[in-house]
Design a protein around this motif. Structure first.
Motif, PDB file in Angstrom:
ATOM      1  N   TYR A  10       0.798  -1.220   0.000  1.00  0.00           N
ATOM      2  CA  TYR A  10       0.000   0.000   0.000  1.00  0.00           C
ATOM      3  C   TYR A  10       0.835   1.275   0.000  1.00  0.00           C
ATOM      4  O   TYR A  10       0.285   2.364  -0.060  1.00  0.00           O
ATOM      5  N   GLY A  11       2.139   1.193   0.067  1.00  0.00           N
ATOM      6  CA  GLY A  11       2.980   2.343  -0.190  1.00  0.00           C
ATOM      7  C   GLY A  11       3.039   3.404   0.877  1.00  0.00           C
ATOM      8  O   GLY A  11       3.433   4.534   0.593  1.00  0.00           O
ATOM      9  N   THR A  12       2.667   3.087   2.111  1.00  0.00           N
ATOM     10  CA  THR A  12       2.708   4.059   3.195  1.00  0.00           C
ATOM     11  C   THR A  12       3.457   3.457   4.372  1.00  0.00           C
ATOM     12  O   THR A  12       3.224   2.293   4.723  1.00  0.00           O
ATOM     13  N   PRO A  13       4.370   4.210   5.014  1.00  0.00           N
ATOM     14  CA  PRO A  13       5.050   3.677   6.203  1.00  0.00           C
ATOM     15  C   PRO A  13       4.034   3.205   7.232  1.00  0.00           C
ATOM     16  O   PRO A  13       2.979   3.836   7.412  1.00  0.00           O
ATOM     17  N   PRO A  14       4.308   2.119   7.936  1.00  0.00           N
ATOM     18  CA  PRO A  14       3.325   1.537   8.855  1.00  0.00           C
ATOM     19  C   PRO A  14       2.941   2.444  10.013  1.00  0.00           C
ATOM     20  O   PRO A  14       1.872   2.270  10.593  1.00  0.00           O
ATOM     21  N   ASP A  15       3.795   3.421  10.350  1.00  0.00           N
ATOM     22  CA  ASP A  15       3.434   4.317  11.445  1.00  0.00           C
ATOM     23  C   ASP A  15       2.603   5.504  10.971  1.00  0.00           C
ATOM     24  O   ASP A  15       2.284   6.391  11.762  1.00  0.00           O
ATOM     25  N   GLU A  16       2.222   5.520   9.686  1.00  0.00           N
ATOM     26  CA  GLU A  16       1.414   6.621   9.160  1.00  0.00           C
ATOM     27  C   GLU A  16       0.032   6.167   8.699  1.00  0.00           C
ATOM     28  O   GLU A  16      -0.836   6.996   8.424  1.00  0.00           O
ATOM     29  N   ILE A  17      -0.194   4.875   8.620  1.00  0.00           N
ATOM     30  CA  ILE A  17      -1.478   4.351   8.167  1.00  0.00           C
ATOM     31  C   ILE A  17      -2.205   3.734   9.360  1.00  0.00           C
ATOM     32  O   ILE A  17      -1.558   3.205  10.283  1.00  0.00           O
ATOM     33  N   GLY A 152       9.808   2.031   9.219  1.00  0.00           N
ATOM     34  CA  GLY A 152       9.437   3.246   8.522  1.00  0.00           C
ATOM     35  C   GLY A 152      10.586   3.884   7.774  1.00  0.00           C
ATOM     36  O   GLY A 152      10.380   4.534   6.737  1.00  0.00           O
ATOM     37  N   SER A 153      11.828   3.684   8.249  1.00  0.00           N
ATOM     38  CA  SER A 153      12.972   4.300   7.583  1.00  0.00           C
ATOM     39  C   SER A 153      13.185   3.728   6.185  1.00  0.00           C
ATOM     40  O   SER A 153      13.756   4.395   5.322  1.00  0.00           O
ATOM     41  N   ILE A 154      12.714   2.496   5.969  1.00  0.00           N
ATOM     42  CA  ILE A 154      12.856   1.889   4.645  1.00  0.00           C
ATOM     43  C   ILE A 154      12.061   2.685   3.621  1.00  0.00           C
ATOM     44  O   ILE A 154      12.423   2.778   2.450  1.00  0.00           O
ATOM     45  N   TYR A 155      10.973   3.289   4.087  1.00  0.00           N
ATOM     46  CA  TYR A 155      10.168   4.113   3.194  1.00  0.00           C
ATOM     47  C   TYR A 155      10.624   5.565   3.169  1.00  0.00           C
ATOM     48  O   TYR A 155      10.037   6.375   2.467  1.00  0.00           O
ATOM     49  N   ARG A 156      11.627   5.876   3.939  1.00  0.00           N
ATOM     50  CA  ARG A 156      12.061   7.272   4.008  1.00  0.00           C
ATOM     51  C   ARG A 156      13.499   7.419   3.545  1.00  0.00           C
ATOM     52  O   ARG A 156      14.242   8.257   4.049  1.00  0.00           O
ATOM     53  N   GLY A 157      13.901   6.595   2.602  1.00  0.00           N
ATOM     54  CA  GLY A 157      15.184   6.839   1.950  1.00  0.00           C
ATOM     55  C   GLY A 157      16.244   5.785   2.123  1.00  0.00           C
ATOM     56  O   GLY A 157      17.366   5.970   1.653  1.00  0.00           O
ATOM     57  N   ARG A 158      15.931   4.654   2.781  1.00  0.00           N
ATOM     58  CA  ARG A 158      16.941   3.602   2.916  1.00  0.00           C
ATOM     59  C   ARG A 158      16.337   2.261   2.495  1.00  0.00           C
ATOM     60  O   ARG A 158      16.421   1.268   3.200  1.00  0.00           O
ATOM     61  N   GLY A 245       0.211   5.754  -5.913  1.00  0.00           N
ATOM     62  CA  GLY A 245      -0.337   7.098  -5.856  1.00  0.00           C
ATOM     63  C   GLY A 245      -0.022   7.780  -4.542  1.00  0.00           C
ATOM     64  O   GLY A 245       1.103   7.703  -4.033  1.00  0.00           O
ATOM     65  N   ILE A 246      -1.010   8.440  -3.955  1.00  0.00           N
ATOM     66  CA  ILE A 246      -0.777   9.177  -2.720  1.00  0.00           C
ATOM     67  C   ILE A 246      -0.660   8.214  -1.537  1.00  0.00           C
ATOM     68  O   ILE A 246      -1.171   7.095  -1.569  1.00  0.00           O
ATOM     69  N   ARG A 247       0.017   8.674  -0.495  1.00  0.00           N
ATOM     70  CA  ARG A 247       0.044   7.923   0.758  1.00  0.00           C
ATOM     71  C   ARG A 247      -1.314   8.057   1.445  1.00  0.00           C
ATOM     72  O   ARG A 247      -1.877   9.143   1.516  1.00  0.00           O
ATOM     73  N   HIS A 248      -1.810   6.967   1.982  1.00  0.00           N
ATOM     74  CA  HIS A 248      -3.061   6.991   2.729  1.00  0.00           C
ATOM     75  C   HIS A 248      -2.723   7.124   4.209  1.00  0.00           C
ATOM     76  O   HIS A 248      -2.512   6.132   4.906  1.00  0.00           O
ATOM     77  N   GLU A 249      -2.661   8.368   4.669  1.00  0.00           N
ATOM     78  CA  GLU A 249      -2.213   8.663   6.020  1.00  0.00           C
ATOM     79  C   GLU A 249      -3.401   8.953   6.939  1.00  0.00           C
ATOM     80  O   GLU A 249      -4.465   9.391   6.490  1.00  0.00           O
ATOM     81  N   ILE A 250      -3.180   8.735   8.224  1.00  0.00           N
ATOM     82  CA  ILE A 250      -4.208   9.008   9.221  1.00  0.00           C
ATOM     83  C   ILE A 250      -4.545  10.501   9.200  1.00  0.00           C
ATOM     84  O   ILE A 250      -3.655  11.353   9.236  1.00  0.00           O
ATOM     85  N   GLY A 251      -5.823  10.804   9.119  1.00  0.00           N
ATOM     86  CA  GLY A 251      -6.262  12.194   9.149  1.00  0.00           C
ATOM     87  C   GLY A 251      -6.124  12.932   7.839  1.00  0.00           C
ATOM     88  O   GLY A 251      -6.382  14.137   7.791  1.00  0.00           O
ATOM     89  N   LYS A 252      -5.715  12.246   6.764  1.00  0.00           N
ATOM     90  CA  LYS A 252      -5.570  12.889   5.456  1.00  0.00           C
ATOM     91  C   LYS A 252      -6.314  12.066   4.406  1.00  0.00           C
ATOM     92  O   LYS A 252      -5.721  11.236   3.719  1.00  0.00           O
ATOM     93  N   PRO A 253      -7.626  12.266   4.300  1.00  0.00           N
ATOM     94  CA  PRO A 253      -8.405  11.465   3.351  1.00  0.00           C
ATOM     95  C   PRO A 253      -8.041  11.780   1.904  1.00  0.00           C
ATOM     96  O   PRO A 253      -7.612  12.896   1.586  1.00  0.00           O
TER      97      PRO A 253
END
Length: 302
Positions: A10-17, A152-158, A245-253
Motif C-alpha cells: 500500500y505504499g505508506t510507512p506503517p506508522d502513518e497508516i 518506517g525508515s525503509i520508506y524514508r530513503g533507505r 499514488g498518494i500515501r493513505h495517512e491518518i487524518g488525510k483522506p
C-alpha cells in the motif's frame, strides 16, 4: 514485523497508516497468496469483455487533456489529445489527484490545490521478475528481509538494503517476483545508458538478498524483466512514478466522490484505499451513489 511485512502492498510507512486500513488491505494475504489464472492480462480481458457486452466503448491511443464546456458548474465534454471532443452527462475520473487538478478548468478547482499540496506520494518500487528453474516443487510464499528494525525508515530513503519477494507457480512454471522501495540516496536516472546500468546493478543486489534468504535457489533464478518508478510513470500514467499514488495517512483522506465541477467524480486507488482493492471499493461506492441502492443491489446479485 508481522504487521509491517506487507507495507509494500500500500505504499505508506506503517506508522502513518491506520491499523484498520492495514487490515483491510492485507488480511487476505495472511490467509493465502492467490493470483489470477493467466495473470493481470486475463483480468483486464475479462473486464473488457463484460464492459463491451454492456455497451461500453473504449478509446485508445489518445488521452484526456481537459474537461470543457462548463456551464452552471457542470462540464459537457472531454477534449482528447488527438483533438476529438467527447460529450458526456457525467465524468468519472480514476486517475491521480494531480492529473484531476490539471484536467479541471482553473476557475473550477476549488480547494483541490490546497488539498493536493498536503498529500504525499507513496514510494516508487524496484521490481524484478525471475523464472525458477528446475523440477523441485515451489510453494507460494511471501518473504521479507529488513535492513534494520526501523521499518518506517525503509520508506524514508533507505529502501535498497531491504527486499521482499513472492513465489508462485503458473502455467509457465515457477516464478519469483521481488520488490524494493527505491532509495532517495540513489535516484532513478532517466532512460538511457545510466538507467540500464542502474537496473543491472540493483538486479544483482536483489538476487544477492534473495539468495541470502533462500540459498536453495542458488543457480536456479533466471531474470526475466525489471521495473522502476520510470515504468510506473511512463506506462501506468502515475505522474510521479509512485506505485500506489498518494500515501493513505491518518487524518488525510484522499479525493473521492463529487469534484468542484458537479458532474465529475473521483474514484481509484487515491480515494479510499490503495491498489486494486481501493479502486474496486471506491468504484462500487460511487456506483451505488449515482445509480441508487436498488439498482446497485440488483447488479450485485447478477
Amino acid at each position: 514485523a508481522i504487521l509491517s511485512a506487507f507495507m509494500t502492498c500500500y505504499g505508506t510507512p506503517p506508522d502513518e497508516i491506520s491499523f484498520a486500513d492495514h487490515a483491510r488491505i492485507c488480511r487476505n494475504m495472511f490467509d493465502d497468496l492467490v493470483r489470477f489464472r493467466g495473470g493481470g492480462q486475463a483480468l483486464a480481458d475479462a473486464m473488457i469483455r463484460k464492459a463491451v457486452s454492456c455497451g461500453v466503448e473504449f478509446r485508445a491511443a489518445a488521452g484526456v487533456v481537459a474537461l470543457d464546456g462548463v456551464e452552471r458548474g457542470r462540464a459537457s465534454r472531454a477534449i482528447l489529445s488527438n483533438g476529438e471532443r467527447i460529450p458526456f452527462d457525467a465524468c468519472v475520473l480514476g486517475v491521480h489527484p494531480a492529473t484531476i487538478l490539471r484536467l479541471l478548468p482553473e476557475d473550477r478547482r476549488g480547494i483541490l490545490p490546497e488539498r493536493l499540496a498536503e498529500m504525499r506520494e507513496s514510494n516508487g518500487l524496484f521490481a524484478a521478475y525471475f523464472r525458477i528453474e528446475g523440477d523441485e516443487p515451489v510453494s507460494a510464499e511471501f518473504c521479507a528481509s529488513f535492513a534494520n528494525d526501523d521499518i518506517g525508515s525503509i520508506y524514508r530513503g533507505r529502501g535498497f538494503e531491504s527486499t521482499g519477494f513472492m513465489t508462485a507457480r503458473d502455467r509457465d512454471g515457477a516464478m519469483l517476483i521481488s520488490f524494493q522501495c527505491e532509495d532517495g540516496s540513489d535516484p532513478v536516472p532517466e532512460r538511457g545508458p545510466e538507467y540500464d546500468s542502474f537496473k543491472r546493478r540493483h538486479l544483482e543486489q536483489v538476487e544477492r538478498l534473495i539468495l541470502r534468504m533462500r540459498p536453495d535457489l542458488e543457480g536456479r533464478l533466471t531474470p526475466l524483466a525489471t521495473a522502476t518508478s520510470r515504468s510506473c510513470r511512463d506506462w501506468l500514467h502515475s505522474p510521479f512514478g509512485s506505485a500506489y499514488g498518494i500515501r493513505h495517512e491518518i487524518g488525510k483522506p484522499g479525493i473521492f466522490g463529487r469534484l468542484p465541477v458537479r458532474n465529475c467524480y473521483a474514484v481509484g486507488q487515491n480515494s479510499l484505499l490503495p491498489g486494486v482493492l481501493g479502486a474496486a471499493l471506491s468504484s462500487a461506492a460511487l456506483f451505488q451513489k449515482l445509480c441508487g441502492a436498488d439498482l446497485f443491489s440488483e447488479t450485485e446479485r447478477k
